[in-house]
Motif scaffolding. Structure first.
Motif, PDB file in Angstrom:
ATOM      1  N   TYR A   1       0.747  -1.212   0.038  1.00 26.83           N
ATOM      2  CA  TYR A   1       0.035   0.037   0.024  1.00 26.83           C
ATOM      3  C   TYR A   1       0.854   1.349  -0.070  1.00 26.83           C
ATOM      4  CZ  TYR A   1      -4.655  -2.329   1.131  1.00 26.83           C
ATOM      5  OH  TYR A   1      -5.452  -3.195   0.897  1.00 26.83           O
TER       6      TYR A   1
ATOM      7  N   HIS B   1      -5.201   9.133   1.259  1.00 22.01           N
ATOM      8  CA  HIS B   1      -5.170   8.066   2.243  1.00 22.01           C
ATOM      9  C   HIS B   1      -4.575   6.826   1.569  1.00 22.01           C
ATOM     10  CE1 HIS B   1      -8.361   8.191  -1.228  1.00 22.01           C
ATOM     11  NE2 HIS B   1      -8.055   6.926  -1.108  1.00 22.01           N
ATOM     12  N   LEU B   2      -4.301   5.793   2.400  1.00 21.13           N
ATOM     13  CA  LEU B   2      -3.855   4.648   1.992  1.00 21.13           C
ATOM     14  C   LEU B   2      -4.311   4.115   0.603  1.00 21.13           C
ATOM     15  CD1 LEU B   2      -3.169   2.327   5.253  1.00 21.13           C
ATOM     16  CD2 LEU B   2      -1.463   3.257   3.568  1.00 21.13           C
TER      17      LEU B   2
ATOM     18  N   PHE C   1       3.606   0.922   2.648  1.00 23.89           N
ATOM     19  CA  PHE C   1       3.584  -0.164   3.596  1.00 23.89           C
ATOM     20  C   PHE C   1       3.317  -1.675   2.898  1.00 23.89           C
ATOM     21  CE2 PHE C   1       2.618   2.327   7.207  1.00 23.89           C
ATOM     22  CZ  PHE C   1       2.245   3.466   6.963  1.00 23.89           C
TER      23      PHE C   1
ATOM     24  N   PHE D   1       0.172  -5.264   8.888  1.00 23.94           N
ATOM     25  CA  PHE D   1       1.159  -4.125   8.309  1.00 23.94           C
ATOM     26  C   PHE D   1       2.391  -4.294   8.875  1.00 23.94           C
ATOM     27  CE2 PHE D   1      -1.492  -1.655   5.325  1.00 23.94           C
ATOM     28  CZ  PHE D   1      -2.883  -1.966   5.663  1.00 23.94           C
ATOM     29  N   GLY D   2       3.508  -3.799   8.073  1.00 23.36           N
ATOM     30  CA  GLY D   2       4.920  -3.611   8.518  1.00 23.36           C
ATOM     31  C   GLY D   2       4.921  -2.012   8.837  1.00 23.36           C
ATOM     32  N   THR D   3       5.876  -1.608   9.582  1.00 29.61           N
ATOM     33  CA  THR D   3       6.321  -0.482  10.064  1.00 29.61           C
ATOM     34  C   THR D   3       6.047   0.848   9.024  1.00 29.61           C
ATOM     35  OG1 THR D   3       8.489  -0.588  10.182  1.00 29.61           O
ATOM     36  CG2 THR D   3       7.026  -1.216  12.135  1.00 29.61           C
ATOM     37  N   GLY D   4       6.246   0.494   7.806  1.00 30.03           N
ATOM     38  CA  GLY D   4       6.259   1.340   6.700  1.00 30.03           C
ATOM     39  C   GLY D   4       7.657   2.164   6.306  1.00 30.03           C
TER      40      GLY D   4
ATOM     41  N   TYR E   1     -13.961  -2.387   8.535  1.00 31.99           N
ATOM     42  CA  TYR E   1     -12.867  -2.438   9.666  1.00 31.99           C
ATOM     43  C   TYR E   1     -12.416  -1.052  10.257  1.00 31.99           C
ATOM     44  CZ  TYR E   1     -11.928  -6.126   6.001  1.00 31.99           C
ATOM     45  OH  TYR E   1     -12.116  -7.081   5.149  1.00 31.99           O
TER      46      TYR E   1
ATOM     47  N   TYR F   1      -9.126   0.504  12.064  1.00 30.11           N
ATOM     48  CA  TYR F   1      -7.507   0.394  12.394  1.00 30.11           C
ATOM     49  C   TYR F   1      -6.975   1.332  13.021  1.00 30.11           C
ATOM     50  CZ  TYR F   1      -7.016  -3.412   8.789  1.00 30.11           C
ATOM     51  OH  TYR F   1      -7.018  -4.605   7.842  1.00 30.11           O
TER      52      TYR F   1
ATOM     53  N   GLN G   1      -3.354   3.464  13.979  1.00 35.05           N
ATOM     54  CA  GLN G   1      -2.078   3.672  13.303  1.00 35.05           C
ATOM     55  C   GLN G   1      -1.399   4.679  14.336  1.00 35.05           C
ATOM     56  OE1 GLN G   1      -1.514   4.926   9.450  1.00 35.05           O
ATOM     57  NE2 GLN G   1       0.294   4.531   9.320  1.00 35.05           N
TER      58      GLN G   1
ATOM     59  N   GLY H   1       4.715   6.111  13.566  1.00 38.81           N
ATOM     60  CA  GLY H   1       5.648   5.257  13.303  1.00 38.81           C
ATOM     61  C   GLY H   1       5.533   3.738  13.162  1.00 38.81           C
ATOM     62  N   GLN H   2       4.326   3.320  13.371  1.00 36.13           N
ATOM     63  CA  GLN H   2       4.018   2.042  12.934  1.00 36.13           C
ATOM     64  C   GLN H   2       3.117   1.995  11.785  1.00 36.13           C
ATOM     65  OE1 GLN H   2       2.573   0.560  16.894  1.00 36.13           O
ATOM     66  NE2 GLN H   2       4.062   1.482  17.835  1.00 36.13           N
ATOM     67  N   GLY H   3       2.869   0.715  11.757  1.00 36.88           N
ATOM     68  CA  GLY H   3       1.833   0.357  10.664  1.00 36.88           C
ATOM     69  C   GLY H   3       0.341   0.337  11.150  1.00 36.88           C
ATOM     70  N   PRO H   4      -0.456   0.278  10.414  1.00 32.77           N
ATOM     71  CA  PRO H   4      -1.883   0.089  10.819  1.00 32.77           C
ATOM     72  C   PRO H   4      -2.032  -1.271  11.439  1.00 32.77           C
ATOM     73  CG  PRO H   4      -1.922   1.100   8.686  1.00 32.77           C
ATOM     74  CD  PRO H   4      -0.684   0.580   8.883  1.00 32.77           C
TER      75      PRO H   4
ATOM     76  N   LEU I   1      -5.264  -3.599  13.206  1.00 36.34           N
ATOM     77  CA  LEU I   1      -6.708  -3.958  13.190  1.00 36.34           C
ATOM     78  C   LEU I   1      -7.204  -3.905  14.670  1.00 36.34           C
ATOM     79  CD1 LEU I   1      -9.256  -4.713  11.469  1.00 36.34           C
ATOM     80  CD2 LEU I   1      -8.804  -7.010  12.296  1.00 36.34           C
TER      81      LEU I   1
ATOM     82  N   GLN J   1     -13.415  -5.825  13.288  1.00 40.79           N
ATOM     83  CA  GLN J   1     -14.116  -6.198  11.731  1.00 40.79           C
ATOM     84  C   GLN J   1     -15.246  -6.415  11.955  1.00 40.79           C
ATOM     85  OE1 GLN J   1     -12.126  -9.524   9.765  1.00 40.79           O
ATOM     86  NE2 GLN J   1     -13.691  -9.572   8.303  1.00 40.79           N
TER      87      GLN J   1
ATOM     88  N   GLN K   1      -8.272  -7.396  19.342  1.00 39.77           N
ATOM     89  CA  GLN K   1      -7.024  -6.524  19.619  1.00 39.77           C
ATOM     90  C   GLN K   1      -7.907  -5.157  20.128  1.00 39.77           C
ATOM     91  OE1 GLN K   1      -3.126  -6.871  17.655  1.00 39.77           O
ATOM     92  NE2 GLN K   1      -4.170  -7.581  16.168  1.00 39.77           N
TER      93      GLN K   1
ATOM     94  N   GLN L   1      -9.039  -4.042   0.516  1.00 43.21           N
ATOM     95  CA  GLN L   1      -9.569  -3.301   1.590  1.00 43.21           C
ATOM     96  C   GLN L   1      -9.291  -1.791   0.977  1.00 43.21           C
ATOM     97  OE1 GLN L   1      -8.493  -4.055   5.360  1.00 43.21           O
ATOM     98  NE2 GLN L   1      -8.601  -6.343   5.128  1.00 43.21           N
TER      99      GLN L   1
ATOM    100  N   PHE M   1      -9.473   2.221   1.855  1.00 46.16           N
ATOM    101  CA  PHE M   1      -9.226   2.944   3.314  1.00 46.16           C
ATOM    102  C   PHE M   1      -9.783   4.319   3.108  1.00 46.16           C
ATOM    103  CE2 PHE M   1      -6.775   0.236   6.115  1.00 46.16           C
ATOM    104  CZ  PHE M   1      -6.339  -0.736   5.280  1.00 46.16           C
ATOM    105  N   GLY M   2     -10.208   4.797   4.180  1.00 52.70           N
ATOM    106  CA  GLY M   2     -10.885   6.314   4.374  1.00 52.70           C
ATOM    107  C   GLY M   2      -9.334   7.083   4.600  1.00 52.70           C
ATOM    108  N   PRO M   3      -9.712   8.393   4.750  1.00 54.20           N
ATOM    109  CA  PRO M   3      -8.706   9.297   5.024  1.00 54.20           C
ATOM    110  C   PRO M   3      -8.227   9.289   6.478  1.00 54.20           C
ATOM    111  CG  PRO M   3     -10.716  10.558   4.884  1.00 54.20           C
ATOM    112  CD  PRO M   3     -10.933   8.973   4.428  1.00 54.20           C
TER     113      PRO M   3
END
Lengths: 115, 115
Positions: free
Chosen positions: A36, A43-44, A90, A105-108, B33, B35, B37, B40-43, B45, B48, B59, B104, B106-108
């Motif tokens: 992504y 947005h993603l 990502f 997801f990874g950390t980007g 979904y 998520y 974020q 510094g990290q990925g999204p 979840l 759902q 989670q 999937q 994603f929104g903003p």
């Protein structure tokens, strides 16, 4: 547990340079993989995806990724980057179980392309 | 087609206050979904939904977070009371179904700052 690792947190390139962003995943079963992209202020959005078949997948805007099962890798590549490729990228793996369909997801990786 | 809509886009609150986020998925998408974020990290979840039923909330910090999708269309995510570590972007995504081959969208996102 499933996990996704991206080794490059920040990458700075000049225009026309080649790009390769690393992604490794850990998962014991069938895996679906995604890249992504998030452009500044947007947005993603999906760049490309791998479900099965040809391990070399092509996405939008000249990006491609290669799935190497033996290395648990799904690296993103582009032969020649442009300033407009500046964005955060990502890598994600699909985790499925019953009706669950979540992305891990990874950390980007933040990519800055200098003109 | 219209994308995933989220509001508000930004929210600043003090710790121990409550906050709610709203999401309207793409028309006809059965799966929704939420998520989280963190910078510094990925999204990651949180929850759902498949139509108006919860598929995965493993989670979701249920002592303070709640979410609903009463009519199987739009959804709200609530935090009560908020903690400093809840500062993050909250992303809503939707897909046509929960099938493994569904992308999937994603929104903003809503950027929450807890002071």
């Amino acid at each position: 547990a499933q996990s996704v690792s991206q080794h490059n947190h920040h990458v700075i390139l000049s225009e026309a340079a080649s790009l390769e962003l690393g992604c490794n995943y850990s998962y014991g079963g069938t895996v679906n993989l995604f890249w992504y992209v998030q452009y500044p202020g947007q947005h993603l959005q999906l760049l490309l995806k791998y479900f099965s078949g040809d391990p070399l997948v092509k996405g939008i805007k000249g990006f491609e990724a290669e799935f190497i099962k033996s290395k648990f890798s799904f690296n993103l590549r582009k032969p020649s980057v442009q300033w407009s490729d500046t964005a955060e990228y990502f890598c994600a793996a699909g985790a499925y179980g019953g009706a669950t369909n979540k992305l891990i997801f990874g950390t980007g990786t933040l990519l800055a392309v200098q003109p | 087609e219209a994308g995933v809509a989220q509001s508000p886009r930004y929210k600043i609150i003090e710790k121990r206050q409550s906050v709610a986020f709203w999401c309207n998925p793409i028309s006809g998408h059965a799966t929704l979904y939420w998520y989280q974020q963190i910078l510094g990290q990925g999204p990651k979840l949180l929850i759902q939904f498949q139509n108006n039923g919860v598929v995965d909330d493993s989670q979701l910090p249920k002592d303070r977070f709640s979410a609903e999708r009463l009519k199987g269309v739009d959804s709200t995510l609530k935090i009560q009371p908020a903690k400093l570590e809840d500062s993050a972007v909250y992303l809503c995504a939707s897909s046509p179904t929960s099938g493994v081959y569904n992308e999937q969208f994603f929104g903003p996102g809503t950027r929450l700052t807890v002071l």
